[in-house]
Design a protein around this motif. Structure first.
Motif, short mmCIF file in Angstrom:
data_model
loop_
_atom_site.label_atom_id
_atom_site.label_comp_id
_atom_site.label_asym_id
_atom_site.label_seq_id
_atom_site.Cartn_x
_atom_site.Cartn_y
_atom_site.Cartn_z
N ALA A 6 1.53 -3.97 6.31
CA ALA A 6 2.79 -3.72 7.02
C ALA A 6 2.86 -2.24 7.43
O ALA A 6 3.29 -1.91 8.55
CB ALA A 6 3.97 -4.09 6.12
N ILE A 7 2.41 -1.36 6.54
CA ILE A 7 2.46 0.08 6.85
C ILE A 7 1.46 0.43 7.95
O ILE A 7 1.76 1.19 8.87
CB ILE A 7 2.20 0.90 5.56
N GLU A 8 0.29 -0.19 7.86
CA GLU A 8 -0.71 0.04 8.91
C GLU A 8 -0.16 -0.38 10.27
O GLU A 8 -0.30 0.33 11.26
CB GLU A 8 -1.99 -0.77 8.63
N ASN A 9 0.48 -1.54 10.30
CA ASN A 9 1.02 -2.03 11.57
C ASN A 9 2.12 -1.13 12.09
O ASN A 9 2.22 -0.87 13.28
CB ASN A 9 1.56 -3.46 11.41
N ASN A 10 2.92 -0.65 11.16
CA ASN A 10 4.04 0.19 11.55
C ASN A 10 3.57 1.54 12.09
O ASN A 10 4.03 2.02 13.12
CB ASN A 10 4.96 0.38 10.35
N LEU A 11 2.62 2.15 11.40
CA LEU A 11 2.19 3.50 11.77
C LEU A 11 1.00 3.50 12.73
O LEU A 11 0.66 4.53 13.29
CB LEU A 11 1.82 4.31 10.53
N LYS A 12 0.35 2.35 12.87
CA LYS A 12 -0.88 2.27 13.66
C LYS A 12 -1.94 3.22 13.12
O LYS A 12 -2.63 3.91 13.87
CB LYS A 12 -0.61 2.58 15.15
N ARG A 13 -2.01 3.32 11.83
CA ARG A 13 -3.05 4.13 11.18
C ARG A 13 -3.67 3.29 10.09
O ARG A 13 -2.98 2.53 9.41
CB ARG A 13 -2.47 5.39 10.53
N LYS A 14 -4.95 3.48 9.92
CA LYS A 14 -5.68 2.72 8.92
C LYS A 14 -5.43 3.30 7.52
O LYS A 14 -5.40 4.51 7.35
CB LYS A 14 -7.18 2.81 9.24
N VAL A 15 -5.19 2.42 6.56
CA VAL A 15 -5.06 2.87 5.17
C VAL A 15 -6.45 2.85 4.54
O VAL A 15 -7.11 1.81 4.51
CB VAL A 15 -4.10 1.94 4.38
N GLU A 16 -6.90 4.02 4.06
CA GLU A 16 -8.28 4.10 3.55
C GLU A 16 -8.35 4.11 2.02
O GLU A 16 -9.43 4.14 1.45
CB GLU A 16 -8.99 5.32 4.13
N GLY A 17 -7.17 4.11 1.38
CA GLY A 17 -7.18 4.06 -0.07
C GLY A 17 -5.83 3.61 -0.58
O GLY A 17 -4.80 3.91 0.03
N GLN A 18 -5.83 2.80 -1.65
CA GLN A 18 -4.57 2.35 -2.24
C GLN A 18 -4.66 2.56 -3.74
O GLN A 18 -5.64 2.18 -4.37
CB GLN A 18 -4.37 0.86 -1.98
N ILE A 19 -3.61 3.15 -4.31
CA ILE A 19 -3.61 3.40 -5.74
C ILE A 19 -2.40 2.71 -6.38
O ILE A 19 -1.26 2.87 -5.91
CB ILE A 19 -3.60 4.91 -6.02
N LEU A 20 -2.70 1.97 -7.41
CA LEU A 20 -1.67 1.16 -8.04
C LEU A 20 -0.65 2.02 -8.79
O LEU A 20 -1.00 3.04 -9.40
CB LEU A 20 -2.35 0.21 -9.05
N LEU A 21 0.59 1.59 -8.73
CA LEU A 21 1.65 2.20 -9.54
C LEU A 21 1.46 1.76 -10.98
O LEU A 21 1.36 0.56 -11.26
CB LEU A 21 3.01 1.72 -9.03
N ASP A 22 1.36 2.72 -11.87
CA ASP A 22 1.17 2.36 -13.28
C ASP A 22 1.67 3.52 -14.14
O ASP A 22 0.92 4.42 -14.49
CB ASP A 22 -0.32 2.08 -13.54
N GLU A 23 2.96 3.46 -14.41
CA GLU A 23 3.61 4.57 -15.11
C GLU A 23 2.89 4.88 -16.43
O GLU A 23 2.61 6.03 -16.75
CB GLU A 23 5.07 4.25 -15.44
#
Ligand SMILES: Nc1ncnc2c1ncn2[C@@H]1O[C@H](COP(=O)(O)OP(=O)(O)OP(=O)(O)O)[C@@H](O)[C@H]1O
Ligand SMILES: [Mg+2]
Length: 431
Positions: free
Chosen positions: A350-367
């Motif tokens: 959804a973020i890629e579509n919105n910003l038209k930028r490729k996401v090259e890394g995703q880091i999980l939320l883990d308090e």
């Protein structure tokens, strides 16, 4: 001698450097080449890295380069030599089974290849052919070096890559990402330096539980005559061995810095001493931060999957565009990603579509994992490496390593001109 130099009365001597980790191979090549009066062996290196250093010193006409070596393989070394020591023609040596690599070697700029075991005739012919094919290039760069020795020397010095980590929104995880990328890049053969360039509120010292009196201010003062000994005396060292240049201890100290634009220059100099320099930065964009962006090989832009953060990321991309960076210079990373089970989660797509930028890394939320790591002053990647978020950081670092070791045709583009930088800065800030 089996061949005579064709186009010159005076005999040309082909200066050859050998790079191979196996001592017998080096010795055999040396012996074979000793028979040829138009070929002189100017050195023999046992590793890719040593090969590059020797090539810098001796500026050989032809380099015989093994493909498989422990520290830096022949392809990576060829790439660097091709960029930094363009007078030298590289001939790759490999066994037949490596054929798949040969394509990459040629793409990296190798002139030719030799299959092991290498016969004398093959060897002589290939060296002479590479020497002749490379003649025009060699002569062009030799002339340029005579005309501007300083410029060539400067270009030859920087080996390390600069990764600047930036987040347009406070608390998004810039420091967490920078520290963990730095840890994950560390290897026996890779020297990594983490620089805390968040001048007012640098957190690296606390994150990594470090103590040092000396900070970035001590190096900024002497940026024009830095040497390795001085740098080493200023750095702090984490238990893991990671070297760290700390930010000022007090926000008021940041005001003592006269010329913030020197930060880019400083980091470039540090990149002559380290393979990777990872820079943690502040949110606020000023001339100092832009000087870091300018010298960066990659800017890691960190955002969270929340609407305010996405909005800020869009603004940051606009800034990068205004600075005229090629799109691939910015590596977009989402931190604090929620697991797929989470309701109301905003996905990377959804973020890629919105910003038209490729996401090259995703880091999980883990308090639990992240906060406990910070409280103990250890990297997140010291926790279970096969699970997110540790795994995410390791993958991101591997991705950066790989894109930074690929041949960069756009290199020239990325090198900013000092003059235009000022005007771009002005434009950005409403001038
Ligand atoms: N993936 C994550 N999961 C859970 N907590 C995280 C994660 N990433 C960062 N945090 C926590 O969020 C807080 C802010 O992170 P961090 O200090 O790295 O952000 P920052 O962008 O550098 O902030 P600042 O603007 O203060 O410099 C820290 O307490 C950190 O432990
Ligand atoms: Mg921070």
């Amino acid at each position: 001698m089996s061949d005579t130099p064709s186009n010159s009365e005076k005999k040309e001597v082909i200066r050859v450097l050998l790079v191979d980790d196996i001592p017998e191979t080096r010795e055999n090549l040396r012996k074979l080449l000793a028979f040829e009066s138009d070929i002189e062996v100017v050195g023999a290196a046992a590793t890719g890295r040593e090969g590059i250093e020797m090539a810098r010193e001796t500026q050989p006409d032809v380099i015989l380069m093994d493909i498989n070596m422990p520290d830096m393989d022949g392809i990576a070394a060829t790439e660097i030599i091709n960029k930094e020591i363009p007078v030298s023609a590289v001939v790759i040596m490999s066994v037949q089974e490596d054929a798949a690599y040969l394509r990459r070697a040629m793409q990296a700029g190798a002139r030719d290849f030799l299959f092991k075991p290498i016969s004398g005739d093959d060897l002589y012919a290939t060296i002479r052919k590479a020497y002749d094919l490379h003649r025009a290039t060699r002569e062009r760069f030799q002339r340029a070096a005579q005309a501007a020795p300083e410029a060539t020397a400067k270009k030859a010095e920087r080996l390390g890559k600069i990764i600047v980590v930036y987040s347009p929104q406070g608390g998004a995880g810039c420091t967490t990402v920078a520290t963990n990328i730095a840890f994950a890049l560390m290897r026996e053969d890779t020297r990594v330096l983490l620089v805390d360039a968040d001048l007012q509120f640098g957190d690296v010292e606390v994150f990594l539980n470090l103590k040092a009196q000396t900070t970035i201010i001590d190096l900024l003062d002497t940026v024009d005559d830095l040497d390795e000994e001085l740098v080493e005396s200023i750095l702090a060292t984490h238990d893991s061995g990671l070297r760290v240049l700390l930010a000022p201890h007090h926000p008021a100290d940041a005001d003592k810095i006269k010329n913030r634009e020197d930060m880019g220059k400083l980091v470039e100099k540090l990149a002559m001493m380290y393979d990777f320099v990872v820079v943690d930065t502040q949110t606020y964009i000023d001339d100092g931060l832009i000087s870091l962006f300018d010298v960066a090989d990659r800017i890691v832009l960190v955002a969270n999957p929340t609407l305010p953060s996405i909005k800020n990321a869009r603004l940051a991309f606009d800034v990068m565009d205004a600075l005229e960076y090629p799109p691939e210079k910015v590596v977009f990373v989402l931190n604090r990603m929620q697991s797929e089970r989470e309701r109301g989660r905003i996905s990377a797509e959804a973020i890629e579509n919105n910003l038209k930028r490729k996401v090259e890394g995703q880091i999980l939320l883990d308090e639990k994992t992240v906060i406990s790591a910070v409280n103990r002053g250890v990297p997140v990647i010291a926790s279970n490496r096969n699970r997110s978020p540790a795994k995410d950081f390791i993958e991101l670092a591997a991705h950066l390593r790989s894109i930074l070791s690929e041949r960069e045709e756009e290199e020239e583009l990325e090198e900013p001109e000092q003059v235009s930088r000022k005007s771009r800065g002005l434009r950005l800030f409403g001038g």
